[in-house]
Design an enzyme around this catalytic site. Structure first.
Site, PDB file in Angstrom:
ATOM      1  CG  ASP A 123      15.338   2.539   2.888  1.00 42.66           C
ATOM      2  OD1 ASP A 123      15.461   3.552   2.497  1.00 42.66           O
ATOM      3  OD2 ASP A 123      14.348   1.919   2.314  1.00 42.66           O
ATOM      4  CE  LYS A 124      12.902   8.835   6.500  1.00 46.81           C
ATOM      5  NZ  LYS A 124      11.679   9.237   5.574  1.00 46.81           N
ATOM      6  CG  HIS A 125       9.413   3.219   6.485  1.00 46.13           C
ATOM      7  ND1 HIS A 125       8.452   3.444   5.586  1.00 46.13           N
ATOM      8  CD2 HIS A 125       8.109   4.205   6.923  1.00 46.13           C
ATOM      9  CE1 HIS A 125       7.538   3.579   5.491  1.00 46.13           C
ATOM     10  NE2 HIS A 125       7.323   4.154   7.030  1.00 46.13           N
ATOM     11  CB  SER A 126       9.310   9.234   8.255  1.00 46.08           C
ATOM     12  OG  SER A 126       8.177   9.857   9.020  1.00 46.08           O
ATOM     13  CB  THR A 183       8.552  10.299   0.042  1.00 47.88           C
ATOM     14  OG1 THR A 183       9.105  10.869   0.892  1.00 47.88           O
ATOM     15  CG2 THR A 183      10.215  10.703  -0.976  1.00 47.88           C
ATOM     16  NE  ARG A 232      -3.405  -3.529   7.972  1.00 47.43           N
ATOM     17  CZ  ARG A 232      -2.415  -2.992   8.052  1.00 47.43           C
ATOM     18  NH1 ARG A 232      -1.959  -3.445   7.562  1.00 47.43           N
ATOM     19  NH2 ARG A 232      -2.164  -2.041   8.918  1.00 47.43           N
ATOM     20  CB  SER A 245       1.804  -3.127   6.621  1.00 46.72           C
ATOM     21  OG  SER A 245       1.850  -2.196   5.386  1.00 46.72           O
ATOM     22  CE  LYS A 286       4.654  -1.156   2.225  1.00 45.40           C
ATOM     23  NZ  LYS A 286       3.395  -1.185   2.698  1.00 45.40           N
ATOM     24  CE  LYS A 287      11.203   2.061   3.682  1.00 43.27           C
ATOM     25  NZ  LYS A 287      11.722   3.179   2.397  1.00 43.27           N
TER      26      LYS A 287
END
Length: 453
Positions: free
Chosen positions: A90-93, A130, A178, A193, A197-198
């Site tokens: 997976d990827k996250h930005s 996304t 928050r 955070s 999730k990831k």
């Protein structure tokens, strides 16, 4: 501070700068999840962390506790030698303007043999989301059942969906508190955070795209680098090998920003209608890192060769089409996207006040122009106009004049278009200088790799 103490004593310890044990952190996160900690206590804990920070071991423990606060996906039958080649990648930005990497990278990795269960989010502030982009596709279901999600990952190799109620529920409550207690900008809370999730998706490897520049989440290069290094370190110590790329967001990544317009851009890349550009370069580098981390390529040269072949052959586009159809979208989206994707009724060019070369941009302001058009949210409950946005955005170093505009505005009304045009002219600096005198930003500024212990 050890577990077993009253919650207020644990909060007091963190308020006074003491380190909390992993067991104590797990107890606190459990109280966030089951409601035994009041909103006041959660807010006080968040403020104590904001003011005093956390040691590396604490941030790892917080990430793992958030990950484990709900369901952690397992992928029986996945992996090398199974009916699906895997591994789970997976990827996250950290977000930006014109950043549609996920729409291209997920199917591309799937076409190379990876399995991509991508849990994504909506737009935040000036950045696009996304899920908002995918919802411009008629019928696309961002909230499938768990079994439908798992089945699609198995069959198509990729599914891009929203966070379910079962994944990392502690994060949803903690983030909401928050958001109203001025504690969002805390590195340990940001990292836990994102990763909570990831990592709940049962990943074998993760790649992070951390932005820097005028459109980035973090305000300075130093802060962006610190975030990238912390994410890579914490995720790897939590058991997931992670690579973080530090990439430029001093201008939009793609020459467009919006929702449907970015889906069109993704389709153009996947189908070969576009074969270059910053978006493709960043996506290729992120994908290569994932192939190496997932042992789907022996070295960088082999990874790039595999990516080129799977894109040129149409295999990546085919995976995108299978994902869209599998989540309720039209089966012929690739061939007939103009029929399905919404369009704004007003299309007009925005010309600079004088000719010259683009020398710099306020990328955040460009993103906010899209929000003002209706392509983003001012408040969480706001509806999105998926048809509006910007296309043909000029790049830094590019010449603009009476023929080449700064961008094209896609708007719901003439007044909306005029307002966006004024915002763009204010956000993009044009000077009468030679092209060689314009300092072009470095697209990929660093790569940070961390293996799991």
């Amino acid at each position: 501070m050890q577990a077993g103490a009253l919650p207020q004593e644990l909060i007091r310890a963190k308020r006074d700068g003491q380190a909390l044990s992993p067991e104590a952190i797990r107890e606190l996160v459990g109280g966030i999840s089951d409601g035994s900690l009041s909103d006041a206590q959660v807010g006080a804990l968040a403020m104590a962390i904001y003011l005093n920070g956390m040691r590396a071991a604490e941030t790892v423990a917080l990430t793992e506790a958030i990950r484990d606060s709900g369901e952690v996906l397992t992928w029986d039958g996945f992996g090398p030698g199974s009916d699906v080649l895997g591994p789970i990648l997976d990827k996250h930005s950290t977000g930006g303007v014109g950043d549609l990497v996920s729409l291209v990278l997920g199917p591309w990795i799937a076409a190379c043999g990876g399995s991509v269960p991508m849990v994504s989010g909506r737009g935040l502030g000036h950045t696009g989301g996304t899920l908002d982009k995918l919802e411009s596709i008629p019928g696309y279901d961002i909230a499938p059942t768990r079994e439908r999600f798992r089945t699609l990952v198995r069959e198509a190799g990729v599914a891009i969906v929203g966070q379910t109620a079962e994944l990392a529920p502690a994060d949803r409550r903690l983030y909401a508190i928050r958001d109203v207690t001025a504690t969002v900008e805390s590195l340990p809370l940001i990292v836990s955070s994102i990763l909570g999730k990831k990592l709940a998706c049962g990943l074998d490897a993760l790649v992070m795209d951390v932005k820097t520049g005028s459109g980035a989440f973090m305000p300075t290069l130093e802060k962006s680098r610190e975030l990238a290094e912390t994410i890579a370190e914490v995720a790897s110590r939590a058991g997931t090998p992670t690579t973080a790329l530090l990439t430029d967001m001093s201008q939009p990544l793609a020459p467009c920003a919006g929702n449907a317009v970015e889906v069109r851009e993704a389709i153009a890349l996947l189908t070969g209608d576009k074969i270059d550009g910053r978006l493709l370069e960043v996506t290729r580098e992120l994908a290569a890192e994932l192939l190496l981390a997932g042992k789907l390529a022996r070295d960088r040269e082999a990874a790039l060769a595999l990516l080129h072949e799977r894109l040129a052959s149409g295999a990546a586009a085919e995976r995108f089409a299978r994902m869209v159809a599998g989540l309720g979208g039209p089966a012929d989206l690739l061939e007939r996207h103009d029929r399905y994707l919404p369009k704004a009724p007003v299309l007009r060019p925005v010309h600079a006040e004088h000719g010259g070369h683009v020398v710099r941009m306020d990328t955040r302001a460009v993103g906010l122009a899209v929000v003002a058009l209706g392509g983003g949210r001012r408040a969480p409950q706001d509806a999105i106009d998926h048809g509006v946005g910007l296309t043909g955005i000029a790049s830094i170093g590019e010449a603009v004049d009476g023929e080449r505009p700064l961008a094209w505005v896609h708007a719901r009304s003439e007044s909306d278009a005029e307002r966006a045009a004024s915002q763009l002219r204010a956000a993009i600096d044009v000077n009468d200088v030679d092209a060689g005198d314009v300092r072009l930003p470095t697209l990929i500024q660093d790569v940070i790799r961390r293996e799991a212990p």
